[in-house]
Design an enzyme around this catalytic site. Structure first.
Site, PDB file in Angstrom:
ATOM      1  N   THR A 317       0.846  -1.190   0.000  1.00 47.58           N
ATOM      2  CA  THR A 317       0.000   0.000   0.000  1.00 47.58           C
ATOM      3  C   THR A 317       0.880   1.238   0.000  1.00 47.58           C
ATOM      4  O   THR A 317       1.914   1.271   0.670  1.00 47.58           O
ATOM      5  CB  THR A 317      -0.955   0.014   1.212  1.00 47.58           C
ATOM      6  OG1 THR A 317      -1.752   1.203   1.177  1.00 47.58           O
ATOM      7  CG2 THR A 317      -0.199  -0.046   2.530  1.00 47.58           C
ATOM      8  N   HIS A 369       2.511 -11.480  14.356  1.00 47.09           N
ATOM      9  CA  HIS A 369       3.569 -12.015  15.213  1.00 47.09           C
ATOM     10  C   HIS A 369       3.308 -13.466  15.609  1.00 47.09           C
ATOM     11  O   HIS A 369       4.199 -14.157  16.107  1.00 47.09           O
ATOM     12  CB  HIS A 369       3.712 -11.142  16.471  1.00 47.09           C
ATOM     13  CG  HIS A 369       5.110 -11.064  16.989  1.00 47.09           C
ATOM     14  ND1 HIS A 369       6.060 -12.013  16.719  1.00 47.09           N
ATOM     15  CD2 HIS A 369       5.720 -10.143  17.775  1.00 47.09           C
ATOM     16  CE1 HIS A 369       7.191 -11.702  17.318  1.00 47.09           C
ATOM     17  NE2 HIS A 369       7.022 -10.561  17.959  1.00 47.09           N
TER      18      HIS A 369
END
Length: 398
Positions: A317, A369
């Site tokens: 993006t 994560h």
């Protein structure tokens, strides 16, 4: 001959759609393949065109109604209709209400709102195509003449509220915007999202682009050499080296993808869409630039297909085109990472003990994560930085 107009066939990932806008009203002349209605889904706006020359005999699903895949939304009468005289050749009088030739063009939603508020549409100034009266026109009329058109019950749209000079406009959220909101909240609440940052010296890419952009454009039939193709190629190479960044979580399994389908976020008036570059690792710079440009043009016109925005293993993006200097992009589920580009800004940098002014860009990598450790995420982002600061490495894959 009467023909049923049906909603498009939705893919399995789309349960239903909403009738967004009827561009033609019953009895109005329509040519073959002319746009008659927009169907909005969670991902894209689909267009339904006329199957032949003729006119709409009956609208079954009005604006705002929910429709299922292949559900009948209108009935169409085939046959030529004289220009400027809608429904002149249509034998059924029901398709042409009283004074059809002099009656104003009124959108179904606007007509419904006018009826609920006792408004004569003949007194409403139309701002749509060919003087068509829209919902907003009716709302503006209600605002300017509250004593005449005071509703007996609250209107479902409640478009404009005014207290003195303080005006507020209330607009229903589109399905696309609702879906974007749901996905962003889902990503925030169901992943262990973390963002790591770095910065890249864009001087080498800018110099390469300045040196070869004219030759590149001539050699590739007018394709312009931009920055995004370098980022896509760098990301594809980095994904090859760190396959876990290209993976996704499916329940208790980790799915490793043997291809790099890179999505490129595109901003439109209706919301953010992410068309996908399939097998980006095999694309040339020219192919990437052409495909992204095509995506942008068709996204602006609402021409992107659902299949072009499905899937994807990684997303890029670029908030820099709007002036963003730094941001933390949100994951595009079920992907495990997203790369954020930002504005190129000249800054004083220490180079070999000396201060130089360099065009720098901050990079941001948001990642899940649960799947990626910090070491892998940081090394992935450093790889992209290294490849961009020495673009020859992209071609040599070193």
């Amino acid at each position: 001959m009467s023909i049923e107009i049906k909603a498009p066939t939705f893919p399995e990932s789309v349960a239903d759609g909403t009738v967004a806008t009827w561009h033609k009203k019953p009895g109005e002349a329509v040519k073959r393949d002319e746009l008659i209605v927009d169907i909005e889904t969670d991902k894209v706006v689909l267009e339904v065109v006329a199957p032949a020359d003729g006119s709409i005999a009956e609208i079954i699903k009005g604006e705002g109604d929910t429709v299922l895949s292949n559900e009948v939304i209108a009935r169409f009468v085939e046959g030529a209709v004289a220009a400027g005289a809608p429904a002149a050749n249509t034998p059924a009088p029901a398709a042409a209400p009283v004074a059809a030739t002099t009656e104003k063009l009124v959108n179904p939603a606007a007509r419904k709102m006018a009826e609920e508020n006792n408004v004569n549409t003949a007194a409403v100034a139309g701002s749509g195509k060919d003087g068509r009266v829209t919902k907003e026109d009716v709302a503006n009329h209600l605002k300017s003449a509250p004593a005449v058109s005071a509703p007996a019950a609250p209107a479902p749209v409640a478009a404009i509220e005014a207290v003195g000079d303080r005006v507020e406009k209330r607009v229903p959220m589109t399905r696309l915007r609702k879906r974007i909101a749901e996905r962003l909240l889902e990503a925030s609440s169901t992943t262990a999202m973390l963002t790591t940052f770095n910065e890249v010296n864009m001087a080498p890419v800018m110099a390469l682009r300045a040196k070869y952009k004219d030759q590149f454009e001539k050699a590739h039939n007018g394709s312009r050499l931009g920055f995004m193709s370098f980022f896509v190629k760098a990301a594809a190479e980095a994904l090859r080296r760190f396959p876990v960044v290209n993976a996704s979580i499916d329940n208790n399994d980790v799915v490793y993808h043997g291809y790099q389908d890179i999505g490129v976020a595109v901003s439109t008036e209706k919301g953010l869409v992410v068309p996908v570059l399939r097998n980006a690792e095999n694309m040339s710079l020219a192919t990437i630039e052409n495909t992204i440009r095509d995506f942008g043009l068709r996204a602006r016109d609402g021409k992107l297909g659902i299949e072009e925005m499905s899937g994807g293993t990684f997303t890029i993006t670029n908030g820099g085109v709007f002036g963003s200097l730094l941001s933390t992009p949100i994951l595009n589920l079920p992907q495990s990472a997203i790369l954020g580009m930002h504005k190129i800004q000249e800054r004083p940098m220490a180079v070999n003990g000396k201060v130089e002014i360099l065009p720098m860009m901050y990079l941001a990598l948001s990642y899940d994560h649960r799947l990626l450790d910090g070491k892998e995420a940081v090394q992935f982002l450093v790889t992209i930085k290294d490849l961009l600061e020495d673009p020859a490495r992209i071609l040599l894959e070193i």
